[in-house]
Design a protein around this motif. Structure first.
Motif, PDB file in Angstrom:
ATOM      1  N   ASN A   1      -0.164  -7.768  -8.756  1.00 23.34           N
ATOM      2  CA  ASN A   1      -0.185  -8.587  -9.967  1.00 23.34           C
ATOM      3  C   ASN A   1       1.142  -8.520 -10.709  1.00 23.34           C
ATOM      4  O   ASN A   1       1.636  -9.536 -11.202  1.00 23.34           O
ATOM      5  N   ALA A   2       1.725  -7.329 -10.797  1.00 24.21           N
ATOM      6  CA  ALA A   2       2.997  -7.181 -11.499  1.00 24.21           C
ATOM      7  C   ALA A   2       4.089  -8.006 -10.830  1.00 24.21           C
ATOM      8  O   ALA A   2       4.874  -8.683 -11.500  1.00 24.21           O
ATOM      9  N   VAL A   3       4.121  -7.964  -9.498  1.00 25.73           N
ATOM     10  CA  VAL A   3       5.136  -8.725  -8.763  1.00 25.73           C
ATOM     11  C   VAL A   3       4.916 -10.230  -8.959  1.00 25.73           C
ATOM     12  O   VAL A   3       5.855 -10.976  -9.241  1.00 25.73           O
ATOM     13  N   LEU A   4       3.684 -10.667  -8.821  1.00 27.69           N
ATOM     14  CA  LEU A   4       3.395 -12.099  -8.979  1.00 27.69           C
ATOM     15  C   LEU A   4       3.641 -12.577 -10.411  1.00 27.69           C
ATOM     16  O   LEU A   4       4.231 -13.636 -10.632  1.00 27.69           O
ATOM     17  N   ARG A   5       3.195 -11.793 -11.397  1.00 27.34           N
ATOM     18  CA  ARG A   5       3.382 -12.172 -12.793  1.00 27.34           C
ATOM     19  C   ARG A   5       4.860 -12.269 -13.136  1.00 27.34           C
ATOM     20  O   ARG A   5       5.311 -13.207 -13.794  1.00 27.34           O
ATOM     21  N   ASP A   6       5.621 -11.284 -12.683  1.00 22.12           N
ATOM     22  CA  ASP A   6       7.048 -11.288 -12.959  1.00 22.12           C
ATOM     23  C   ASP A   6       7.711 -12.500 -12.316  1.00 22.12           C
ATOM     24  O   ASP A   6       8.584 -13.133 -12.906  1.00 22.12           O
TER      25      ASP A   6
ATOM     26  N   VAL B   1      11.382  -5.135  -9.387  1.00 24.06           N
ATOM     27  CA  VAL B   1      10.092  -4.490  -9.651  1.00 24.06           C
ATOM     28  C   VAL B   1       9.986  -3.180  -8.873  1.00 24.06           C
ATOM     29  O   VAL B   1       9.525  -2.168  -9.404  1.00 24.06           O
ATOM     30  N   LEU B   2      10.424  -3.187  -7.632  1.00 21.05           N
ATOM     31  CA  LEU B   2      10.384  -1.960  -6.833  1.00 21.05           C
ATOM     32  C   LEU B   2      11.245  -0.862  -7.453  1.00 21.05           C
ATOM     33  O   LEU B   2      10.827   0.294  -7.534  1.00 21.05           O
ATOM     34  N   ARG B   3      12.443  -1.231  -7.905  1.00 22.53           N
ATOM     35  CA  ARG B   3      13.302  -0.237  -8.561  1.00 22.53           C
ATOM     36  C   ARG B   3      12.611   0.347  -9.785  1.00 22.53           C
ATOM     37  O   ARG B   3      12.622   1.566 -10.003  1.00 22.53           O
ATOM     38  N   GLU B   4      11.985  -0.525 -10.598  1.00 19.29           N
ATOM     39  CA  GLU B   4      11.286  -0.058 -11.795  1.00 19.29           C
ATOM     40  C   GLU B   4      10.133   0.880 -11.437  1.00 19.29           C
ATOM     41  O   GLU B   4       9.964   1.929 -12.062  1.00 19.29           O
ATOM     42  N   GLU B   5       9.343   0.522 -10.439  1.00 18.59           N
ATOM     43  CA  GLU B   5       8.190   1.336 -10.050  1.00 18.59           C
ATOM     44  C   GLU B   5       8.651   2.674  -9.453  1.00 18.59           C
ATOM     45  O   GLU B   5       8.069   3.711  -9.732  1.00 18.59           O
ATOM     46  N   LEU B   6       9.681   2.641  -8.627  1.00 19.18           N
ATOM     47  CA  LEU B   6      10.178   3.876  -8.043  1.00 19.18           C
ATOM     48  C   LEU B   6      10.793   4.781  -9.106  1.00 19.18           C
ATOM     49  O   LEU B   6      10.662   6.009  -9.046  1.00 19.18           O
ATOM     50  N   ARG B   7      11.438   4.189 -10.101  1.00 16.46           N
ATOM     51  CA  ARG B   7      11.998   4.968 -11.209  1.00 16.46           C
ATOM     52  C   ARG B   7      10.867   5.664 -11.977  1.00 16.46           C
ATOM     53  O   ARG B   7      10.972   6.824 -12.339  1.00 16.46           O
ATOM     54  N   LYS B   8       9.754   4.941 -12.193  1.00 18.38           N
ATOM     55  CA  LYS B   8       8.596   5.533 -12.886  1.00 18.38           C
ATOM     56  C   LYS B   8       8.017   6.689 -12.076  1.00 18.38           C
ATOM     57  O   LYS B   8       7.552   7.665 -12.640  1.00 18.38           O
ATOM     58  N   ALA B   9       8.010   6.528 -10.746  1.00 18.06           N
ATOM     59  CA  ALA B   9       7.429   7.549  -9.884  1.00 18.06           C
ATOM     60  C   ALA B   9       8.286   8.821  -9.843  1.00 18.06           C
ATOM     61  O   ALA B   9       7.807   9.873  -9.456  1.00 18.06           O
TER      62      ALA B   9
ATOM     63  N   GLU C   1       0.831  -1.203   0.000  1.00 24.38           N
ATOM     64  CA  GLU C   1       0.000   0.000   0.000  1.00 24.38           C
ATOM     65  C   GLU C   1       0.871   1.261   0.000  1.00 24.38           C
ATOM     66  O   GLU C   1       0.605   2.219  -0.733  1.00 24.38           O
ATOM     67  N   GLY C   2       1.937   1.236   0.798  1.00 29.18           N
ATOM     68  CA  GLY C   2       2.851   2.381   0.805  1.00 29.18           C
ATOM     69  C   GLY C   2       3.514   2.577  -0.542  1.00 29.18           C
ATOM     70  O   GLY C   2       3.638   3.707  -1.036  1.00 29.18           O
ATOM     71  N   LEU C   3       3.933   1.495  -1.151  1.00 31.25           N
ATOM     72  CA  LEU C   3       4.555   1.580  -2.468  1.00 31.25           C
ATOM     73  C   LEU C   3       3.557   2.098  -3.500  1.00 31.25           C
ATOM     74  O   LEU C   3       3.897   2.938  -4.336  1.00 31.25           O
ATOM     75  N   ALA C   4       2.327   1.619  -3.427  1.00 29.30           N
ATOM     76  CA  ALA C   4       1.295   2.066  -4.364  1.00 29.30           C
ATOM     77  C   ALA C   4       1.051   3.564  -4.214  1.00 29.30           C
ATOM     78  O   ALA C   4       0.946   4.287  -5.208  1.00 29.30           O
ATOM     79  N   LEU C   5       0.991   4.051  -2.989  1.00 30.56           N
ATOM     80  CA  LEU C   5       0.771   5.479  -2.756  1.00 30.56           C
ATOM     81  C   LEU C   5       1.945   6.311  -3.261  1.00 30.56           C
ATOM     82  O   LEU C   5       1.755   7.348  -3.898  1.00 30.56           O
ATOM     83  N   ARG C   6       3.166   5.856  -2.983  1.00 35.99           N
ATOM     84  CA  ARG C   6       4.351   6.604  -3.407  1.00 35.99           C
ATOM     85  C   ARG C   6       4.506   6.606  -4.922  1.00 35.99           C
ATOM     86  O   ARG C   6       4.946   7.592  -5.498  1.00 35.99           O
ATOM     87  N   SER C   7       4.159   5.506  -5.559  1.00 36.18           N
ATOM     88  CA  SER C   7       4.376   5.401  -7.005  1.00 36.18           C
ATOM     89  C   SER C   7       3.163   5.831  -7.819  1.00 36.18           C
ATOM     90  O   SER C   7       3.243   5.944  -9.031  1.00 36.18           O
ATOM     91  N   GLY C   8       2.019   6.016  -7.148  1.00 36.13           N
ATOM     92  CA  GLY C   8       0.803   6.381  -7.876  1.00 36.13           C
ATOM     93  C   GLY C   8       0.185   5.213  -8.614  1.00 36.13           C
ATOM     94  O   GLY C   8      -0.643   5.397  -9.498  1.00 36.13           O
ATOM     95  N   SER C   9       0.582   4.014  -8.263  1.00 36.12           N
ATOM     96  CA  SER C   9       0.060   2.810  -8.899  1.00 36.12           C
ATOM     97  C   SER C   9      -1.112   2.246  -8.114  1.00 36.12           C
ATOM     98  O   SER C   9      -1.279   2.539  -6.931  1.00 36.12           O
ATOM     99  N   ASP C  10      -1.894   1.418  -8.769  1.00 38.55           N
ATOM    100  CA  ASP C  10      -2.991   0.714  -8.140  1.00 38.55           C
ATOM    101  C   ASP C  10      -2.421  -0.457  -7.350  1.00 38.55           C
ATOM    102  O   ASP C  10      -1.526  -1.165  -7.837  1.00 38.55           O
TER     103      ASP C  10
END
Length: 93
Positions: free
Chosen positions: A63-68, A84-92, A48-57
């Motif tokens: 799903n992205a973590v599990l699929r990967d 995955v976290l590095r990629e999401e934080l880079r996008k944010a 939830e914290g990662l989703a809030l920081r990155s603006g992702s659902d």
């Protein structure tokens, strides 16, 4: 349109009237399946914290973590999560 429904595994058949339908430019995942998964409190808080920081659902992130992980069965889960976290934080940004 009925033929498309049959191709996608839809039970709608050929007798469905779709002439009043509207075309859209976005398509949601056709393979989405509602599934209640109970996450431990700390794991949920982390996602939830990662989703809030990155603006992702939240569901999209999980799903992205599990699929990967599924696609990289030989790669340890921790390495996948970190990547995955590095990629999401880079996008944010």
């Amino acid at each position: 349109c009925a033929a498309v429904g049959r191709q996608l595994g839809s039970p709608m058949g050929t007798d469905v009237e779709l002439s009043s339908g509207q075309r859209t430019t976005t398509i949601t995942s056709l393979a989405a399946h509602p599934c209640a998964v109970h996450l431990d409190t700390d794991v949920h808080a982390w996602f939830e914290g990662l989703a809030l920081r990155s603006g992702s659902d939240l569901a999209a992130l999980v799903n992205a973590v599990l699929r990967d992980h599924v696609h990289r069965a030989g790669e340890p889960l921790e390495r996948t999560l970190r990547r995955v976290l590095r990629e999401e934080l880079r996008k944010a940004g």
